[in-house]
Design a protein around this motif. Sequence first.
Motif, short mmCIF file in Angstrom:
data_model
loop_
_atom_site.label_atom_id
_atom_site.label_comp_id
_atom_site.label_asym_id
_atom_site.label_seq_id
_atom_site.Cartn_x
_atom_site.Cartn_y
_atom_site.Cartn_z
N VAL A 64 8.25 -14.64 -46.60
CA VAL A 64 8.23 -15.99 -46.05
C VAL A 64 6.91 -16.23 -45.33
O VAL A 64 6.29 -17.28 -45.47
N LEU A 97 15.15 -4.77 -45.87
CA LEU A 97 15.34 -6.00 -46.65
C LEU A 97 14.95 -7.23 -45.83
O LEU A 97 14.25 -8.12 -46.30
N VAL A 98 15.40 -7.25 -44.55
CA VAL A 98 15.03 -8.38 -43.70
C VAL A 98 13.50 -8.43 -43.55
O VAL A 98 12.89 -9.50 -43.61
N THR A 154 7.27 -11.82 -53.72
CA THR A 154 7.45 -10.46 -53.23
C THR A 154 6.55 -9.50 -53.99
O THR A 154 6.74 -8.29 -53.93
N PHE A 213 10.96 -6.74 -54.19
CA PHE A 213 12.36 -7.01 -54.51
C PHE A 213 12.88 -6.02 -55.55
O PHE A 213 13.95 -5.44 -55.42
N LEU A 270 12.58 -18.11 -57.44
CA LEU A 270 12.17 -17.38 -56.25
C LEU A 270 10.92 -16.58 -56.51
O LEU A 270 10.51 -15.76 -55.70
N ILE A 286 11.94 -9.89 -46.64
CA ILE A 286 12.09 -11.34 -46.68
C ILE A 286 11.13 -11.99 -45.69
O ILE A 286 10.45 -12.96 -46.01
N TRP A 287 11.05 -11.42 -44.49
CA TRP A 287 10.19 -12.01 -43.48
C TRP A 287 8.75 -12.03 -43.96
O TRP A 287 8.05 -13.03 -43.84
N PHE A 326 6.28 -18.50 -52.40
CA PHE A 326 7.13 -17.41 -51.92
C PHE A 326 7.07 -16.30 -52.97
O PHE A 326 7.42 -16.51 -54.12
N SER A 380 4.13 -16.84 -47.71
CA SER A 380 4.18 -18.04 -48.55
C SER A 380 3.22 -19.10 -48.05
O SER A 380 2.85 -20.00 -48.80
#
Lengths: 476, 507
Positions: B187, B179-180, B198, B135, B73, B183-184, B196, B190
Amino acid sequence: MDITVQDYLNILPLIIVAAGILISVIIEMYSKDSERILPWFSIIIFFSAGYYALFTVNSQTIAFYNMISTGGTSNIFFFLFCFGGAIVTLLSVDYLKKAGIYYGEYYIMLQSAVLGMMLMANARDLVMIFIGLEQMSVSFYVLAGFNRKKHLSNEASLKYFLLGAFATGFVVYGMALIYGTVGSMSIDVIISKISVVSSNPIFIIGSLLFLIGFSFKIAAFPFHMWVPDVYQGSPTTVSAIMSTGGKAAAFSALFIAFTPYFNSVDYKIFQPFISVIAVLSMLFGSIVAISQTDIKRMLAYSSISHAGYMLIGLASGLSLGTSGVIFYLAAYTFMNLGAFGIVSMLEGENDSKLKIEDYKNLGKSYPLLAGLLSIFMFALSGLPPFGGFFGKYYVFISAVESGMTWLAIVGVVSSVISVYFYLRLIVVMYFKDGDEIQSHSVSNSALLGVVISALIIILMGVFPGSIIELISTFVA
Amino acid sequence: MENTLLLSYLLLVPLVGAILLLFFPKKSENGVKYFGLLISVVTFVISLIVYGKFDSSSAAFQLVDKFVWIENLNISYVVGIDGISMLLILLTTFLTPLTLFSTWNTIKHKVKEFTFFMLLLEVGMLGVFVSLDLFLFYIFWEAMLIPMYFIIGVWGGKRRIYASVKFFIYTMAGSLLMLVAIIWLAVYASEPLGVFTTNLLELYNVGPTVPHQIQNYMFLAFALSFAIKVPLFPLHTWLPDAHVEAPTAGSVILAGVLLKMGTYGLVRFCLPLFPQAAISFAPLFSVLAVVGIIYGALVAMVQKDMKKLVAYSSVSHLGFVVLGIFALTTESMQGAVIQMVNHGLSTGALFLLVGFIYDRTHTREIADYGGIAKIVPIYSTALLIASLSSIGLPGLNGFVGEFFILLGAFQSNVLNNWLYTVFAASGVIFAAVYMLWMYQRVVFGPVKHDRLNSLKDMTASEIAIMVPIFVFIVWIGIYPSTFLSMTEVASNSIVKTVLSVSVNVIK
């Protein structure tokens, strides 16, 4: 395509467990000490099967006339089931004595259930999934009612049997419809014809029925009705394996059946269904768990909401989601085994000491157990640095990648709700006044099982890298 | 670039120390205390070494350590500091040994567990200030909840369960949305980045290119989590509960460092990642900050409980910090950072002093005191210094921060309205009112209760705890350049990035 020696070597984990069952039956028949021999014998069986599976994870083949695929994810699941089975055996040794069900048959049924799970995980044909499902379910029906002198246990068994049979009906009906459109039960044939049949309504209905049938097994809303009663009534160690291995096996079957569609346009038809089930499971499980006073029922509702989080990965329709769910299942297996394990250690006679209030001041009387239980609760609530957090992170990524950010948002909302009831247990254990000293005799073998689970949870949270690499190599 | 590992040692020492503590026998309470203190002092020394190697004339992140953590990841363990984090690290490592020392005689049960959680808390706080991967940052941010939850819940006051659960759920609710958003963002990034990731430094390049509308959502998801932590009005309701119920050491760390994680998050993540959104939300957040300044002060004025009074004063003081951040000038940003440290020192001192007297009388009601000036002269003097520093008397630290913030807010092009400054300045006056009134009722006047006559003055160890804090209070007040120079380049660079990026995009 004849069956070769290599094929037998590839399915050696299955053979080991199957042979183990037969030998156990013989031991049970001829030995007076079977209750003492069988647990250690089954641990040896589980370990040899599990480790063999792990070492041969790279030899991916499809064998026995396209019925079975070995290596890869199947072997990862093998390892998970066998390791889980071994830990449950460790938990059971002293628990069975305490619960008054000190019989050797228990271990035979346990091995048989694990064999069923393994058959599901390596199926390459819908028929194999069905055989595995039945093998596992029938063993669970027996195990759920193992404490045959107790009403609750009998009720659990009967309830699980009736509803389970009903669910199996859905699965079989779904398979029949799929067979009707594809002309074969083989996953490979389904894959090759997927572009032709995937928009056929009968095929879609068949797949949905299959999904519904397995939603029973993974304990997803609205097919969850049996879960709280069965987890509560069954012997605690049986609930432990049902809620972990049983769920993981059902998920492996779902992935086997649904992965072929992932790349097809028609997967969009399934996504709303799966998403709705996921959302309802997450929220329902988390909200209802708040009002529970019995710890086994609380864990049952928590298990419903975890099924929801995992369904997010299936809904995403990405291989990322698949690896996420496998990781999640692995983490979930160990945290739930640990939690149920501690419950089984503290359980008193005649189902006493199962209320959350009974855990009052556990932090004083059993600091080690309380500390471990706290780790499992934090892990279940998805807090870093434990394995549960990483599982959630992984499936949330898959949701966002597939353009369903809202699903991840519902997921985090549900996580916040669920924090409340996981924390309540910690509040009870540590924050209350008073000096109630409880007296239990703590089982050493069970303690070993619980400590191993806790270590795995911490390792999966701090060093998830190698596990993720292993999983994602084979999922892609 | 080679890993210097210095920052990693900074994290490892308290972590390993905490784990080693678990193996101490239960009975050797003194051993546990000495060991905990030793570990936290060693951590402080390491942070001084870090400071020695730190070059305040560069805006880049320094002393960067990077290890691949989760290859698939693309998550790396990346830590590094700039001037702002440097100052906050020093604050953290400085306050931790002092609070541990202050609990020497007051924490009587479960000493081992307490020291264990305090050290874990230190790891979490330092981790938040050094992480350069979203992260990694999130892990520290969340993991830090666990020790604080236990510190409030196990060693807290009567309503500790309510307070600890409220603290936990409030914070978690905010951070999970973040957190969402993380991630968004990863993404989304990327695509331009090809992977991808962080990694904050790479996301700094992508964040500003996110469409404005979505940037707003992202910004709000991040800012909500930070605003709860700060806490910004109207998300502050967990704070008085947590403060009042927490043991003294918990309050000191909570006010001294934990709240700064919120404002630090705004500076480090919200502004540079989403500059356009930051500028469009600047008026809103500034208004909330000013409301917080005045509201916190007014509520503090009517408190009967000293600890609650200090807790509400925190809401007011952190309003200044948030105003300074969103005014988006170099002066106000520097003022905000210095004010974070000031608040840590002065509020930390106040909580310690309230704790000292509470240990003697077991009451924090202002009405239970009066006329103690003659009975405990040293204590009264110490309380005076801490109060004046909190008010912002020129010559003490509070003045510097507030002055810079007000100056910056007045000049701000983003806010472009002098009313912010006017209303915020009224907060300074209110602060004088509630602090001095409290001081007057507690220290001056006739001795109200007979039992106060037997009150003992500060002990040598208590004085030893306060003196270092006072040294810094005076140092910052008289010669702030030592600290301002540390943050100048970093503040300037953040403000410039935000303004320039948003201007370019608007063009």
